[in-house]
Design a protein around this motif. Structure first.
Motif, mmCIF file in Angstrom:
data_model
loop_
_atom_site.group_PDB
_atom_site.id
_atom_site.type_symbol
_atom_site.label_atom_id
_atom_site.label_comp_id
_atom_site.label_asym_id
_atom_site.label_seq_id
_atom_site.Cartn_x
_atom_site.Cartn_y
_atom_site.Cartn_z
ATOM 1 N N SER A 6 0.834 -1.210 0.000
ATOM 2 C CA SER A 6 0.000 0.000 0.000
ATOM 3 C C SER A 6 0.868 1.259 0.000
ATOM 4 C CB SER A 6 -0.925 -0.021 1.217
ATOM 5 O OG SER A 6 -1.648 1.180 1.310
ATOM 6 N N LEU A 7 1.884 1.275 0.844
ATOM 7 C CA LEU A 7 2.755 2.449 0.920
ATOM 8 C C LEU A 7 3.457 2.698 -0.406
ATOM 9 C CD1 LEU A 7 4.140 4.671 2.671
ATOM 10 C CD2 LEU A 7 5.982 3.004 3.040
ATOM 11 N N TRP A 8 3.914 1.642 -1.064
ATOM 12 C CA TRP A 8 4.680 1.765 -2.303
ATOM 13 C C TRP A 8 3.939 2.584 -3.348
ATOM 14 C CZ3 TRP A 8 9.606 0.501 -2.023
ATOM 15 C CH2 TRP A 8 10.361 0.391 -3.192
ATOM 16 N N ARG A 9 2.607 2.492 -3.320
ATOM 17 C CA ARG A 9 1.788 3.196 -4.305
ATOM 18 C C ARG A 9 1.197 4.506 -3.779
ATOM 19 N NH1 ARG A 9 2.159 -1.828 -5.165
ATOM 20 N NH2 ARG A 9 2.135 -2.715 -7.255
ATOM 21 N N ARG A 11 0.666 8.182 -2.824
ATOM 22 C CA ARG A 11 1.143 9.503 -3.256
ATOM 23 C C ARG A 11 0.938 10.534 -2.153
ATOM 24 N NH1 ARG A 11 1.265 10.485 -9.595
ATOM 25 N NH2 ARG A 11 1.455 8.338 -10.319
ATOM 26 N N SER A 12 0.833 10.030 -0.931
ATOM 27 C CA SER A 12 0.740 10.908 0.227
ATOM 28 C C SER A 12 2.145 11.099 0.801
ATOM 29 C CB SER A 12 -0.178 10.305 1.293
ATOM 30 O OG SER A 12 -0.024 11.001 2.525
ATOM 31 N N GLU A 13 2.655 12.303 0.669
ATOM 32 C CA GLU A 13 4.006 12.558 1.167
ATOM 33 C C GLU A 13 4.078 12.376 2.678
ATOM 34 O OE1 GLU A 13 7.591 15.790 0.366
ATOM 35 O OE2 GLU A 13 5.516 16.326 -0.109
ATOM 36 N N SER A 14 3.000 12.741 3.374
ATOM 37 C CA SER A 14 2.996 12.598 4.830
ATOM 38 C C SER A 14 3.066 11.127 5.248
ATOM 39 C CB SER A 14 1.746 13.248 5.434
ATOM 40 O OG SER A 14 0.566 12.625 4.961
ATOM 41 N N GLU A 15 2.457 10.238 4.481
ATOM 42 C CA GLU A 15 2.546 8.796 4.775
ATOM 43 C C GLU A 15 3.983 8.307 4.662
ATOM 44 O OE1 GLU A 15 -0.073 6.003 2.926
ATOM 45 O OE2 GLU A 15 -1.826 7.281 3.198
ATOM 46 N N VAL A 148 5.509 -6.301 -2.356
ATOM 47 C CA VAL A 148 5.118 -5.203 -3.249
ATOM 48 C C VAL A 148 4.710 -5.776 -4.608
ATOM 49 C CG1 VAL A 148 5.825 -3.060 -4.367
ATOM 50 C CG2 VAL A 148 6.653 -3.595 -2.056
ATOM 51 N N ASN A 149 3.433 -5.845 -4.852
ATOM 52 C CA ASN A 149 2.940 -6.362 -6.133
ATOM 53 C C ASN A 149 3.295 -5.412 -7.270
ATOM 54 O OD1 ASN A 149 1.737 -8.561 -4.855
ATOM 55 N ND2 ASN A 149 -0.154 -7.430 -4.472
ATOM 56 N N GLY A 150 3.571 -5.982 -8.426
ATOM 57 C CA GLY A 150 3.819 -5.163 -9.606
ATOM 58 C C GLY A 150 5.281 -4.906 -9.898
ATOM 59 N N LEU A 151 6.153 -5.195 -8.945
ATOM 60 C CA LEU A 151 7.578 -5.031 -9.225
ATOM 61 C C LEU A 151 8.014 -6.068 -10.253
ATOM 62 C CD1 LEU A 151 9.155 -4.522 -5.671
ATOM 63 C CD2 LEU A 151 8.942 -2.809 -7.465
ATOM 64 N N TRP A 199 6.912 12.486 -7.833
ATOM 65 C CA TRP A 199 5.550 12.622 -7.313
ATOM 66 C C TRP A 199 5.406 13.843 -6.402
ATOM 67 C CZ3 TRP A 199 4.212 6.957 -5.406
ATOM 68 C CH2 TRP A 199 3.911 6.155 -6.519
ATOM 69 N N PHE A 200 6.389 14.020 -5.524
ATOM 70 C CA PHE A 200 6.277 15.049 -4.486
ATOM 71 C C PHE A 200 7.003 16.341 -4.839
ATOM 72 C CE2 PHE A 200 6.317 10.953 -1.855
ATOM 73 C CZ PHE A 200 4.945 10.764 -2.008
ATOM 74 N N ARG A 201 7.572 16.379 -6.041
ATOM 75 C CA ARG A 201 8.280 17.572 -6.529
ATOM 76 C C ARG A 201 9.326 18.052 -5.520
ATOM 77 N NH1 ARG A 201 3.348 21.064 -9.367
ATOM 78 N NH2 ARG A 201 2.682 19.394 -10.798
ATOM 79 N N THR A 202 10.218 17.137 -5.212
ATOM 80 C CA THR A 202 11.248 17.389 -4.212
ATOM 81 C C THR A 202 12.528 16.665 -4.618
ATOM 82 O OG1 THR A 202 11.747 17.208 -1.828
ATOM 83 C CG2 THR A 202 10.569 15.375 -2.837
#
Length: 220
Positions: A6-9, A11-15, A148-151, A199-202
């Motif tokens: 779940s984390l791998w996907r 797009r919440s920077e805070s997570e 991590v599914n999809g790798l 994703w996070f523009r950083t």
């Protein structure tokens, strides 16, 4: 904490920052916590200026205790470190300071030429020296990534996780990370760091920070 998958996907920077903060939760030793604060990341100018003896004692007194937290493992790896000549260790240090950081295999080769370091130990030294290029590879990282599914490397990761779990059983075969698998794991961390930064523009995320997150998740 949510799952690695779940984390791998996410797009919440805070997570992701929350997950990164969990890294320190799993450092149980106050000595290791102190060394972690001191060494992560390494001051390369300090490494550059080390004499042969200073480099040896840095490895013996600081890096090895940071990486090898089990007393028996620390003892055996330190005994191996003693088999290096000061001249050889110094030459390895000089090469570690000048190789092409994009060449994962070369970096692992150089660090592993220090007697006492396997691929996991070699990657840890590189991750402290060059966190923007390298992350530490170990069993916890593999166990986290195997979920991590999809790798594209998922089948390889699941096979490695199976071998790790088998090694914990009575009379199980010992598990070591190969050069090839170490390179694969660092490539995954490089890709993820780049993806998070996009994703996070950083520019915050590095392979080292990804390895910290995965190390924490591998303890779950």
């Amino acid at each position: 904490m949510n799952s690695t998958n779940s984390l791998w996907r996410s797009r919440s920077e805070s997570e992701w920052h929350y997950a990164l903060d969990k890294y320190h939760k799993y450092i149980k030793s106050s000595t290791v916590a102190r060394l972690d604060a001191e060494l992560d990341p390494l001051d390369l100018s300090m490494i550059c200026n080390f004499t042969p003896k200073e480099w040896y004692f840095f490895l013996y007194d600081k890096y090895f205790p940071w990486k090898y937290t089990a007393p028996n493992r620390l003892a055996t790896t330190r005994n191996s470190l003693k088999k290096n000549s000061l001249t050889d260790l110094y030459q390895i240090k000089e090469r570690l300071l000048s190789f092409d950081k994009n060449d994962i295999r070369k970096g692992l080769e150089l660090a592993k030429s220090i007697k006492g370091l396997g691929i996991a130990g070699a990657s840890g030294l590189l991750a402290l020296m060059y966190p923007e290029h390298f992350g530490t590879v170990d069993e916890f990282l593999i166990l986290a990534l195997a979920n991590v599914n999809g790798l594209s490397e998922l089948l390889q990761l699941q096979e490695l996780a199976k071998r790790i779990n088998g090694s914990k059983k009575p009379h199980g075969k010992s598990f070591n990370i190969s050069h090839k698998n170490g390179t694969m794991l660092i490539n995954i961390m490089r890709r993820k760091a780049a993806e998070n930064n996009e994703w996070f523009r950083t520019s915050f995320w590095t392979p080292r920070k990804i390895d910290k997150v995965l190390w924490a998740y591998g303890h779950l």
